[in-house]
Motif scaffolding. Structure first.
Motif, PDB file in Angstrom:
ATOM      1  N   ILE A 128      36.388  25.148  77.171  1.00  0.00           N
ATOM      2  CA  ILE A 128      35.927  26.537  77.221  1.00  0.00           C
ATOM      3  C   ILE A 128      35.645  27.125  75.835  1.00  0.00           C
ATOM      4  O   ILE A 128      34.743  27.935  75.675  1.00  0.00           O
ATOM      5  CB  ILE A 128      36.927  27.391  78.040  1.00  0.00           C
ATOM      6  CG1 ILE A 128      36.305  28.729  78.440  1.00  0.00           C
ATOM      7  CG2 ILE A 128      38.228  27.596  77.300  1.00  0.00           C
ATOM      8  CD1 ILE A 128      35.266  28.609  79.506  1.00  0.00           C
ATOM      9  N   SER A 129      36.420  26.699  74.824  1.00  0.00           N
ATOM     10  CA  SER A 129      36.155  27.209  73.474  1.00  0.00           C
ATOM     11  C   SER A 129      34.749  26.848  73.017  1.00  0.00           C
ATOM     12  O   SER A 129      34.084  27.622  72.337  1.00  0.00           O
ATOM     13  CB  SER A 129      37.161  26.637  72.470  1.00  0.00           C
ATOM     14  OG  SER A 129      38.396  27.283  72.589  1.00  0.00           O
ATOM     15  N   GLN A 130      34.284  25.658  73.419  1.00  0.00           N
ATOM     16  CA  GLN A 130      32.930  25.237  73.053  1.00  0.00           C
ATOM     17  C   GLN A 130      31.893  26.124  73.723  1.00  0.00           C
ATOM     18  O   GLN A 130      30.897  26.492  73.114  1.00  0.00           O
ATOM     19  CB  GLN A 130      32.691  23.790  73.498  1.00  0.00           C
ATOM     20  CG  GLN A 130      33.386  22.764  72.660  1.00  0.00           C
ATOM     21  CD  GLN A 130      33.323  21.412  73.357  1.00  0.00           C
ATOM     22  OE1 GLN A 130      34.133  21.137  74.225  1.00  0.00           O
ATOM     23  NE2 GLN A 130      32.359  20.585  72.982  1.00  0.00           N
ATOM     24  N   VAL A 131      32.141  26.461  75.009  1.00  0.00           N
ATOM     25  CA  VAL A 131      31.192  27.314  75.737  1.00  0.00           C
ATOM     26  C   VAL A 131      31.068  28.658  75.027  1.00  0.00           C
ATOM     27  O   VAL A 131      29.961  29.168  74.805  1.00  0.00           O
ATOM     28  CB  VAL A 131      31.658  27.513  77.199  1.00  0.00           C
ATOM     29  CG1 VAL A 131      30.771  28.496  77.927  1.00  0.00           C
ATOM     30  CG2 VAL A 131      31.690  26.172  77.918  1.00  0.00           C
ATOM     31  N   ALA A 132      32.246  29.207  74.636  1.00  0.00           N
ATOM     32  CA  ALA A 132      32.230  30.507  73.961  1.00  0.00           C
ATOM     33  C   ALA A 132      31.512  30.398  72.626  1.00  0.00           C
ATOM     34  O   ALA A 132      30.663  31.241  72.292  1.00  0.00           O
ATOM     35  CB  ALA A 132      33.658  30.996  73.757  1.00  0.00           C
ATOM     36  N   ALA A 133      31.828  29.358  71.849  1.00  0.00           N
ATOM     37  CA  ALA A 133      31.221  29.207  70.530  1.00  0.00           C
ATOM     38  C   ALA A 133      29.714  29.032  70.636  1.00  0.00           C
ATOM     39  O   ALA A 133      28.951  29.590  69.845  1.00  0.00           O
ATOM     40  CB  ALA A 133      31.840  28.010  69.809  1.00  0.00           C
ATOM     41  N   PHE A 161      38.893  22.879  70.136  1.00  0.00           N
ATOM     42  CA  PHE A 161      37.478  23.067  69.869  1.00  0.00           C
ATOM     43  C   PHE A 161      36.898  21.841  69.173  1.00  0.00           C
ATOM     44  O   PHE A 161      35.926  21.247  69.633  1.00  0.00           O
ATOM     45  CB  PHE A 161      37.299  24.334  69.021  1.00  0.00           C
ATOM     46  CG  PHE A 161      35.892  24.591  68.614  1.00  0.00           C
ATOM     47  CD1 PHE A 161      34.901  24.842  69.559  1.00  0.00           C
ATOM     48  CD2 PHE A 161      35.535  24.609  67.267  1.00  0.00           C
ATOM     49  CE1 PHE A 161      33.597  25.090  69.176  1.00  0.00           C
ATOM     50  CE2 PHE A 161      34.228  24.854  66.880  1.00  0.00           C
ATOM     51  CZ  PHE A 161      33.254  25.096  67.838  1.00  0.00           C
ATOM     52  N   VAL A 162      37.562  21.434  68.086  1.00  0.00           N
ATOM     53  CA  VAL A 162      37.034  20.327  67.290  1.00  0.00           C
ATOM     54  C   VAL A 162      37.136  18.997  68.049  1.00  0.00           C
ATOM     55  O   VAL A 162      36.196  18.205  68.054  1.00  0.00           O
ATOM     56  CB  VAL A 162      37.788  20.229  65.938  1.00  0.00           C
ATOM     57  CG1 VAL A 162      37.298  19.034  65.140  1.00  0.00           C
ATOM     58  CG2 VAL A 162      37.604  21.504  65.146  1.00  0.00           C
ATOM     59  N   THR A 163      38.275  18.779  68.707  1.00  0.00           N
ATOM     60  CA  THR A 163      38.492  17.485  69.376  1.00  0.00           C
ATOM     61  C   THR A 163      37.466  17.222  70.483  1.00  0.00           C
ATOM     62  O   THR A 163      36.835  16.161  70.483  1.00  0.00           O
ATOM     63  CB  THR A 163      39.934  17.398  69.900  1.00  0.00           C
ATOM     64  OG1 THR A 163      40.813  17.639  68.802  1.00  0.00           O
ATOM     65  CG2 THR A 163      40.230  16.036  70.485  1.00  0.00           C
ATOM     66  N   PRO A 164      37.269  18.156  71.437  1.00  0.00           N
ATOM     67  CA  PRO A 164      36.242  17.866  72.451  1.00  0.00           C
ATOM     68  C   PRO A 164      34.837  17.776  71.846  1.00  0.00           C
ATOM     69  O   PRO A 164      33.982  17.065  72.366  1.00  0.00           O
ATOM     70  CB  PRO A 164      36.354  19.047  73.422  1.00  0.00           C
ATOM     71  CG  PRO A 164      37.071  20.106  72.695  1.00  0.00           C
ATOM     72  CD  PRO A 164      37.974  19.410  71.724  1.00  0.00           C
ATOM     73  N   LEU A 165      34.630  18.476  70.720  1.00  0.00           N
ATOM     74  CA  LEU A 165      33.335  18.414  70.054  1.00  0.00           C
ATOM     75  C   LEU A 165      33.091  17.011  69.498  1.00  0.00           C
ATOM     76  O   LEU A 165      31.994  16.490  69.556  1.00  0.00           O
ATOM     77  CB  LEU A 165      33.339  19.432  68.906  1.00  0.00           C
ATOM     78  CG  LEU A 165      32.041  20.147  68.537  1.00  0.00           C
ATOM     79  CD1 LEU A 165      31.424  20.805  69.753  1.00  0.00           C
ATOM     80  CD2 LEU A 165      32.317  21.184  67.461  1.00  0.00           C
TER      81      LEU A 165
END
Lengths: 358, 266, 296
Positions: C249-254, C235-239
């Motif tokens: 996908i974690s970013q999409v959910a968040a 989550f943090v790294t792609p952010l």
């Protein structure tokens, strides 16, 4: 110091009977070896005495007092574990002092008794070492000192020499015997090694499948075992099947094969089937007679294999009627001339040295 | 013979190359933190300590760091205490469905971290515990509980249970044996489990981001926000301080308790 | 029947101390892990569309999952997550295995120093380490400078905020999680195994391929599984290192939760990821066990 009595001791897990009616007594100050193959229940017996296993039946008493209601830490038993179980985070002196602390022994006396225990096992200068820095034999002696320093009523040793190499084992056998004698403490040694059992103890109890099969003094047990199983378990032996031809006062003649009959001391009804047990060292080699069936209890055979063992030679002999026999001859008796493979030898046996099993 | 030399050369080259890859960004961050320029520049044209003085200008960094420290300390202590019982039960006692139970206890590290945050925020809103420091701490505890369980189980399987029997035969009752023999043996597992739990909690962003609101904030959140809104090397200065503190703690703990060896293997 | 009941009672009695010891942690996880997850799962089957004006439809519906599979952006993010994770795990493995082999060959002093460095990078903040990559890949950073100096770039290029920067960050984060279990497995291979392979005529490379690699499989399996789980839920790294166009996908959910405030859809997305991750890990374990016949 105490006398130990086990009566009708039983232990089972579910349908599995691990101890079946074990009766055993050890006199005050004596040393008993509990000998048997692994899985025979000897370690369970030891753990029952120490209080780690609660028997499903029977009684355990020290000096006539039942200890069944006592948890392990109240039984005052010294236990030397097979893997020694030294506390790895304490040094040698702290390990030995542990039991004294639990008994509230004052610091000054504690120091003196630890020093005394270290002296007993000849590790006087090792108090500051950590267990990890000690050799196997030294760890074993620390475990022994730790068990003895609390002046236990009973000393239990679980396979005490099992983890040591042969040389060290011989050395520790002598040490252990001295310490046991000096401390004069009632001791039980659990072992699967018959040599260890015979050399360390005053009495040996042979166990198999949860039962005590026989108890006796080491020498008597070795020379005149009560059953084939005990004979075979206590070292190498020859077992010959045969039929009693003739029985007279204290002696029988047993036909082992068409061309061989042996006389043995013992009693059995004529015509009954018996087994003869003969230790390999009971045979004597004699000058070979020219032909035929030799003298009394003498027969001819051919050497098929010869194994040099240092103090003695082990010969595999093919006897008459397809008999295969293991014979041990001391080096000096052979006068440097060990029989070669294929050589004919004549062997004679003292009737007294033959054990008869019905 | 030459094949062996080639093999050793290749392993050495690739191995140290990968180690350089591992160290490089961190080393560079330290270098950049002493850079005088406002923009990140390698190698720096001039050096200064300005960015260390500027750490205080990261929004609420002091109180956020205190919150993170408090939550990580208390949360890691609580999960370590819970883990002692669980690890003893797993290693020593017969339990129905032990394998499944162990897998369950270790599973929070395998589910997506964001999922724990998303699931918890909805639940804590219902319980009226959302956006409180203890709600945040509970979220972190769920994430980190597996670490002390794992290290304690590892350190317990290493050691010999017969030493407890030995203590009993020498006159120690169950509690004394636990305190004098079992607990000292568990120390490396306890320390490294606590350390893991503490560091993972202290560093967590993906759970915290769902569970903080208003005045409640943590160090990683403020650091992240600063990095995404500013381009100056202040975070490099902060990172350098952080790495030094963490390294000092780990080296000290490793000297005494050999935590690294416990983290090797599964 | 009574004996069976008695046996069950006895079994319960013997496992009672264990149950009591493990209970506090289990109760805690039930209360704050299992129930919230069950709640999230339930939510994902709700019909809420994110529009407060809309009327609530039926209680249980697959609406959110249908929406997920109709949304090209979500599906792309899901596929991208798997793709990035697989690449990152493969690269992590290729970088970490030589380090583990190197650790095995080093003297005790260097080895413990290198292990400590590995451990420190495992413990160093993820944000700090990602920030390090922002510095390394910055416009005036060392990589750009080197490329310009070598004449490969005419002028500095934008190296961050893309898929490959994300992968590099993930590989860097995962390396300690790969090195430690593989080194653990390697160090448990008895010296005699290497030596007997050599005696039997295998060279260094053949020994590595035929003996060492298979015997270190438990460590490889543990490391790759853990790294895959870390990458897939990143989550943090792609952010920090990726861009909205390369979101995982974690970013999409968040984003659904934090920005759109659409809890049901966010729950469905994250639950799909969880299910997909577990399926892949399970299939991986099955392949390793059945095809390679290695017990992991």
């Amino acid at each position: 110091m105490a006398r130990l009595d086990l009566q009708d001791l039983c232990f089972s897990v579910g349908a599995l009977e691990i101890l079946r009616h074990v009766d055993l007594s050890v006199e005050d100050g004596k040393c008993l070896a509990l000998l048997g193959p692994s899985g025979c229940g000897k370690s369970t017996t030891l753990r029952c005495i120490a209080g780690f296993v609660r028997p499903t039946g029977g009684s355990i008493s020290f000096d006539g007092q039942s200890v069944l209601g006592l948890p392990p830490h109240r039984r005052n038993v010294g236990l030397v574990f097979q893997d020694y179980a030294l506390f790895p985070h304490m040094n040698v002196a702290e390990n030995i002092a542990y039991g004294l602390r639990r008994r509230g022994v004052p610091a000054a006396e504690r120091g003196a008794r630890v020093a005394e225990a270290l002296a007993l096992v000849r590790l006087d200068d090792f108090g500051d070492r950590m267990p990890g820095q000690l050799s196997g034999g030294q760890q074993q002696r620390v475990a022994l000192a730790r068990a003895l320093v609390i002046r236990p009523s009973l000393l239990l040793l679980d396979e005490p020499l099992g983890a040591l190499d042969r040389r060290l084992r011989d050395q520790m056998q002598v040490e252990l015997k001295r310490i046991q004698r000096e401390a004069g403490i009632t001791t039980i040694i659990v072992t699967h090694d018959q040599e260890e059992a015979l050399s360390l103890s005053d009495r040996v109890a042979v166990m198999s499948e949860g039962r005590i099969t026989e108890t006796g003094r080491p020498g008597a047990l070795y020379r005149r075992p009560g059953s084939r199983e005990v004979m075979e378990f206590l070292g190498v032996s020859n077992l010959l099947a045969g039929r009693v031809e003739h029985a007279a006062a204290g002696q029988i003649r047993v036909r082992v094969g068409p061309s061989l009959a042996l006389r043995a001391a013992g009693a059995a009804a004529a015509g009954s089937a018996v087994h003869l047990g003969i230790r390999p060292e009971s045979f004597a080699m004699v000058a070979a007679p020219s032909s035929g069936e030799g003298g009394a209890n003498t027969f001819l055979g051919q050497v098929t294999e010869s194994v040099y063992k240092g103090s003695h030679v082990e010969l595999y002999v093919q006897g008459p009627d397809g008999l295969r026999i293991i014979v041990q001859q001391r080096g000096e008796a052979l006068a440097g001339a060990a029989p070669e493979i294929g050589q004919q030898v004549a062997l004679t046996i003292d009737p007294e040295a033959i054990v008869v099993f019905e | 013979m030459s094949e062996g030399r080639i093999y050793r050369a290749v392993v050495t080259l690739l191995g140290w190359g990968a180690v350089a890859f591992l160290i490089f960004p961190v080393a560079l961050t330290m270098l950049v933190s002493f850079n005088e320029s406002f923009f990140i520049q390698v190698p720096p044209a001039a050096y200064s300590l300005d960015w260390y003085r500027n750490i205080g200008n990261i929004h609420e960094i002091a109180s956020a760091t205190l919150t993170s420290l408090g939550i990580a300390t208390l949360g890691a202590t609580l999960v370590t205490l819970l883990a002692i019982g669980a690890a003893i039960a797993i290693v020593r006692y017969p339990l129905p469905g032990k394998a499944a139970l162990t897998a369950f206890l270790l599973s929070p590290v395998a589910v997506p971290v964001v999922a724990i945050g998303i699931a918890l925020v909805q639940y804590l809103i219902i319980l009226d515990m959302a956006f409180t420091w203890y709600g945040l701490m509970i979220g972190h505890m769920v994430l980190v509980a597996a670490y002390p369980v794992r290290t304690l189980v590892a350190s317990m399987t290493l050691y010999n249970p017969s030493i407890e029997d030995a203590a009993a035969s020498l006159g120690a009752n169950r509690w004394v044996a636990f305190l004098t023999v079992t607990l000292p043996q568990l120390k490396p597992g306890l320390i490294s489990g606590f350390l893991f739990a503490f560091l993972i909690s202290f560093d967590n962003y993906p759970i915290s981001v769902f569970l903080v609101r208003g005045g409640l904030t943590t160090m990683p959140i403020e650091l992240f926000n600063y990095i995404s809104q500013n381009f100056d090397p202040t975070p490099a200065a902060f990172s350098t301080v952080y790495i030094f503190v963490v390294s000092a703690v780990i080296i000290l703990v490793e000297r005494r308790y050999k935590v690294v060896s416990l983290s090797v293997g599964r | 029947m009574t004996t069976r009941a008695a046996a069950a009672g006895a079994a319960l009695r013997t496992s009672m101390p264990g149950i009591l010891l493990v209970a506090p942690l289990v109760v805690f996880l039930l209360a704050f892990y299992v129930i919230p997850f069950a709640g999230m799962l339930r939510e994902s089957f709700g019909a809420w569309t994110g529009d407060p004006e809309a009327v609530q439809a039926a209680d249980w519906t697959l609406y959110q999952y249908q929406k997920l599979f109709d949304s090209a952006r979500t599906l792309r993010a899901l596929w991208r997550t798997i793709e990035i994770s697989l690449i990152a795990v493969a690269l992590t493995f290729l970088l970490s295995y030589p380090v583990a082999l190197l650790l095995l060959r080093l003297g005790p002093g260097l080895r413990s120093a290198l292990l400590t460095i590995t451990f420190i990078s495992l413990a160093a903040s993820l944000i700090v380490r990602n920030y390090g990559w922002l510095v390394v890949l910055a416009d005036q950073g060392p990589v750009n400078n080197l490329m310009v100096w070598l004449g490969l770039f005419e002028r500095p290029q934008r190296l961050v905020y893309n898929k490959w920067a994300t992968i590099v960050g993930l590989v860097h984060y995962c390396m300690p999680f790969m090195i430690l279990p593989i080194y653990g497995a390697l160090s448990r291979i008895p010296r005699s195994q290497w030596e007997s392979a050599r005696i039997l005529g295998a060279g260094d490379w053949t020994t590595l391929r035929t003996v060492v690699l298979p015997l270190s499989m438990p460590g490889i399996f543990g490391g790759t599984t853990l790294c895959f789980a870390i990458c897939a839920s990143a989550f943090v790294t792609p952010l920090m290192l990726g861009s909205p166009a390369t979101s995982m996908i974690s970013q999409v959910a968040a984003e659904q939760l934090l920005i759109q405030l659409n809890f049901p859809f966010g729950s469905a997305v994250i639950f799909t990821l969880t299910a997909l991750m577990f399926t892949l890990v399970f299939a991986y374990a099955l392949i390793v066990r059945k095809v390679l016949r290695i017990n992991v």
